[in-house]
Design an enzyme around this catalytic site. Structure first.
Site, PDB file in Angstrom:
ATOM      1  N   ASP A 240      98.640  47.905  70.393  1.00 39.05           N
ATOM      2  CA  ASP A 240      99.941  48.539  70.578  1.00 39.05           C
ATOM      3  C   ASP A 240     100.100  49.620  69.507  1.00 39.05           C
ATOM      4  OD1 ASP A 240     102.411  49.103  71.650  1.00 39.05           O
ATOM      5  OD2 ASP A 240     103.059  47.015  71.704  1.00 39.05           O
ATOM      6  N   ALA A 241     101.018  50.539  69.758  1.00 36.77           N
ATOM      7  CA  ALA A 241     101.150  51.714  68.902  1.00 36.77           C
ATOM      8  C   ALA A 241     101.541  51.330  67.478  1.00 36.77           C
ATOM      9  CB  ALA A 241     102.173  52.678  69.489  1.00 36.77           C
TER      10      ALA A 241
END
Length: 968
Positions: A240-241
């Site tokens: 995930d970012a």
């Protein structure tokens, strides 16, 4: 094929063979660079750049206009696998079509979200399908099959499931830990992922921001131990970012980023989404880890091989079919019809005392804050087409037969210099058309132009005399959060320059710049801007947010018109009133922000009451991303409906249902509770211990899981059930006994009625199958379910660490909801009863019951331990323990980081208790074994209760040979 082409260019070879060939041609630097989300081109080999990640939850997102389907929770409400597969297919085709004209559109799609809707206050409730693992797995499998396509080897898109694992809170989402006991893990959390992965349509998963049992999800050992054992595909794990940086930053799990990056890569993360398009930071961390010996080239190659295999499967290195045929399609009539069909099937009729469907020629008042809205969410694309409830009802019943009152309060804001107003001179002074599709503001939350608002419009000003544009529509979304909309139709918003303008077509953006709070101050109010955390002030150069140390302007609020008065007037003149209430998906419940209550915002509560007071023939339509507690409305009103935000065809679909052109067939994908008091703590992931979801909830819900009414009626015949030891087969005939064609969602539930083994808490009933069928009046159909026996009847046996089906009798129930069972029968399963729990070596995490504990990480790499959550005593219970003829000693394996001692007290049933002191080990992961003789050994089979006093981590305990508990 030319003989001078390398093997990786040969489409006759498998994706894995081609990936291996290309991998061998890459330098170490080129391989390391491919670990970042934005992998650069390798020009010397003709390898193009590649980006992992394209959002496509209910349509192609963030890339401009695309077909917008209902939110995922709305697709969940359809309970229709085939429909959801067709939606996935349409989205996949649009990804391909958009990719053909814009190379920024990615083919590795990060969808769907399969996190279970365990808690209705989760801010991202709209992204999941259901609170039930069976339904979620079925719909996620259908959607990914559509995204993937039907070609045997080539992928239309490469779907990645979000978010691994146990992720249902935005509050402290990067630092909070979900305590997930083995039964919840194996019976609830893992099946939602395992189902779609086993279809073969899934390309990978994305780990969640949070921790599970004290360990960040990006280090989850279950990626190797579970996920990658479910299919033979080279599954890709995309971070995930920003999550890789969290490992050393907000989570502080490692001392430095090189350690963290190495650990994530070894755990199974292949693609690092970090620092945006700047790959240099991740590359430097990987190179540093290699130089320090924390990684090997083989670790890098393993990840790159998976990424390359996915790219080959997408056909990236292959020419298009020779005949020019393409799988791409965009905004076709079929896609538009499908968006309408999905929106219609997502509508759930909650209550109907005969008010619906609406009769022809009826005069309808459409009122409410969402009556003329078609809301998008963070993962929507921009609208190509738009239909609000007002649009749909006017189209269906005629403009002359439909009146409208929004119900927003109309206010003026007075200050020392006059009235706040929108300028009527200067560029864009008229505000423009908020519905103009060419206008950046009209694109919704996903257009970058909305992230800070527009700057080409003049800021608000203070006018000493009455002005033409000094009135604002105020909507209170609950919790004191308001939006203000100018008469031109635009919302007040704050841009990068700090100026306040009427510039936004809708609230939106990662940081919402269109929300404010009116805070009482000095006999008036200060207007606090939530996006910047500053007060609004006005000066000669216009309105802006205050600078550091600067005071905000005090405003006096003048109410020009109360929304209830306008609603009451419209309702009194109509035959029927439709109140449309709900949420804006960017406010008070969204990514980064959980809700605080199930209650409908007070302003909207007042509106339906005002409508009902003026006209008792009032229906309430809740258009929302999550459930509400609306018990008063259920009691007072003759009809209630719910639909998620339904995409581009939402209004037309709702009108078709209200008019009876379509009989509603949607069903609730999660429980609607009566009150906040029914809910467990947001961070309590133990659905068994907290008695959460329909599986364990002991109370009476407002509307149960699976609930939904129709304009026709259905009867159920007798249910029959049998099994051959492997498959459970259930049959039941369903008949449409009404006068209209309609859809029925036939639901199969199972429950443990009388089974061998200890008295474990089991679900009241668990969904094992579902089928949405359409029947004409008088028509019947026999519905057959075939379900793997172990999946339907099994449970995770913590005493022996395995999935098991206990012998005994199981109830089989077929009905219209989890609380509306129409036909019942039983099946009996033979076999050997599970034996009692061996006690020579018990993992502390394998308890049957607990009080005041949480699961924590045994080590940074793998394993679980148990720790008390507070300073008081905590307790574990292990049922049906086999003490045999009486062990002479006991050992515990535990760690204590703090100075001093903690105590573990063992209370074997029928024997004396014994306390063991655990000394400080100086480190949370440094375990010691403490042994004691048992002066009065327990014998036979009985329960073991364990009390924990003080701070410690309990890994294992055992009776008998002390060597049995040495290993962690």
């Amino acid at each position: 094929m030319s003989t001078d082409q390398p093997p990786f260019r040969d489409p006759r070879l498998s994706a894995r063979e081609r990936a291996d060939d290309l991998l061998g041609r890459l330098t170490l630097d080129e391989r390391v660079a491919m670990l970042h989300q934005f992998a650069p081109a390798v020009e010397r080999l003709g390898v193009p750049a590649f980006r992992t990640g394209q959002e496509a939850l209910h349509g192609v997102a963030w890339m401009g206009p695309a077909t917008v389907f209902p939110q995922a929770v709305g697709l969940g409400a359809t309970w229709n696998d085939d429909l959801v597969r067709r939606v996935g297919e349409a989205v996949g085709r649009e990804v391909r079509a958009m990719r053909a004209r814009d190379p920024r559109v990615g083919l590795n799609v990060w969808s769907p979200t399969v996190n279970l809707l365990r808690h209705p206050l989760w801010g991202r409730n709209e992204e999941g399908y259901a609170e039930d693992p069976h339904l979620t797995a079925a719909l996620a499998g259908a959607y990914t099959r559509g995204l993937r396509g039907d070609h045997p080897t080539r992928l239309r898109t490469a779907p990645v499931l979000k978010h691994w694992l146990s992720h249902n809170n935005e509050t402290d989402r990067d630092t909070s830990s979900a305590s997930v006991r083995p039964r919840v893990l194996h019976e609830y959390e893992l099946p939602a992922f395992r189902g779609p992965v086993r279809t073969g349509a899934v390309a990978g998963v994305m780990p969640a921001y949070n921790l599970v049992n004290g360990r960040p999800n990006h280090l989850s050992p279950l990626l190797a131990e579970e996920l990658r054992t479910w299919c033979d595909r080279d599954l890709v794990v995309c971070s995930d970012a920003g999550a890789p940086s969290n490992l050393a930053d907000s989570q502080g799990y490692f001392a430095d980023h090189e350690e963290a990056t190495a650990a994530a890569l070894r755990a199974g993360v292949d693609s690092f989404t970090d620092h945006g398009e700047d790959s240099s930071v991740v590359i430097a961390r990987v190179r540093g880890a290699l130089e320090r010996g924390l990684l090997t080239e083989a670790d890098v190659d393993t990840a790159v091989r998976r990424l390359l295999t996915m790219r080959f499967a997408l056909g990236e290195f292959d020419p298009e079919p020779a005949d020019g045929a393409s799988d791409a399609a965009f905004d076709t009539p079929e896609h538009r019809a499908l968006a309408r069909e999905a929106a219609e099937q997502a509508v759930v009729l909650l209550k109907n005392d005969g008010l619906l469907p609406l009769a022809e020629g009826v005069r309808v008042a459409v009122v409410g804050l969402l009556a003329d809205e078609c809301k998008l969410d963070w993962y929507s694309g921009a609208l190509l087409h738009r239909s609000t409830p007002l649009d749909g009802l006017r189209k269906r019943f005629g403009a002359e037969g439909v009146t409208f009152a929004e119900g927003a309060d109309r206010i003026r804001l007075h200050c020392a210099g006059g009235r706040l107003a929108v300028p009527d001179t200067g560029p864009g002074g008229d505000g423009g058309d908020p519905g103009d599709p060419d206008d950046p503001a009209a694109a919704g939350a996903l257009d970058p132009a909305l992230l800070r608002g527009r700057t080409d419009l003049p800021p608000l000003e203070v006018r000493a005399e009455p002005a033409a544009r000094d009135t604002f529509a105020l909507v209170d979304w609950g919790g004191g959060v308001v939006t203000l909309r100018a008469e031109c139709g635009r919302y007040l918003s704050v841009a990068d320059d700090g100026r306040v303008r009427a510039s936004a077509g809708q609230p939106g953006g990662w940081v919402v710049q269109e929300t404010f709070e009116l805070r009482p101050h000095g006999g008036g109010h200060l207007l606090w801007h939530r996006g910047t955390g500053r007060y609004l002030t006005v000066a000669a150069d216009g309105a802006r947010v205050a600078a550091d140390g600067e005071e905000g302007t005090v405003f006096t609020v003048e109410t020009v018109e109360r929304g209830e008065d306008a609603v009451r007037a419209a309702a009194a003149e109509a035959d029927v009133v439709v109140v449309v209430a709900g949420n804006d998906p960017h406010i008070n419940g969204r990514e980064t922000e959980d809700r605080t209550t199930l209650a409908l915002p007070e302003q909207q509560d007042r509106l339906w009451r005002a409508a009902r007071d003026a006209n008792p023939r009032t229906a309430l339509v809740l258009t929302s991303a999550y459930p509400y507690a609306v018990g008063d409305a259920d009691t007072a009103l003759p009809a209630l409906l719910w639909t998620a935000h339904g995409g581009q065809a939402a209004g037309d679909a709702l009108a078709a249902v209200l008019a009876g052109d379509v009989s509603p067939g949607g069903r609730l994908p999660q429980t609607w509770y009566t009150d906040d008091a029914d809910l467990p703590d947001l961070l309590d992931y133990d659905i068994i211990g907290s008695r959460a979801t329909y599986l364990y909830f002991d109370g009476t819900p407002l509307y149960p899981f699976g609930h939904g009414l129709s304009y026709t009626s259905f009867s159920y015949g007798e249910a029959t059930a049998s099994h051959d030891g492997r498959t459970l087969t259930v049959r039941c005939a369903v008949t449409n006994t009404g006068e209209r064609e309609g859809d029925e969602v036939v639901q199969l539930y199972v429950r443990a009625a009388d089974v061998a083994g200890p008295a474990l808490p089991r679900p009241h009933r668990a969904l094992a199958g579902h089928r949405r069928i359409r029947l004409a009046p008088g028509a019947s159909r026999e519905v057959e379910f075939t379900v793997p026996l172990s999946k339907a009847l099994g449970h995770w046996d913590v005493a022996h660490g395995r999935w098991t089906v206990a012998p005994g009798t199981y109830g089989v129930e077929v009905g219209a909801s989890s609380a509306d069972v129409r036909a019942t029968t039983t099946v009996h399963v033979d076999g050997e009863a599970p034996g009692p729990r061996p006690v020579a070596d018990i993992a502390a995490a394998d308890y049957d019951e607990q009080r005041g504990t949480e699961l924590v990480d045994l080590s940074r790499e793998r394993g679980d331990a148990v720790a008390p959550t507070g300073r008081g005593e905590a307790e574990l219970v292990f049922l049906s323990c086999d003490f045999g003829s009486g062990p002479g000693s006991v050992t515990v394996r535990a760690a204590r980081e703090e100075p001093g001692e903690a105590t573990v007290v063992l209370h074997p049933e029928g024997a004396a208790s014994i306390a063991l002191a655990v000394p400080s080990t100086g480190d949370r992961y440094a375990y010691t074994t403490v042994r004691a003789d048992l002066p009065e050994p327990p014998t036979g089979v009985g329960a073991l209760r364990v009390t924990l006093r003080g701070s410690l981590r309990l890994a294992r305990l055992g009776f008998g040979d002390p060597s049995s508990a040495e290993s962690t």
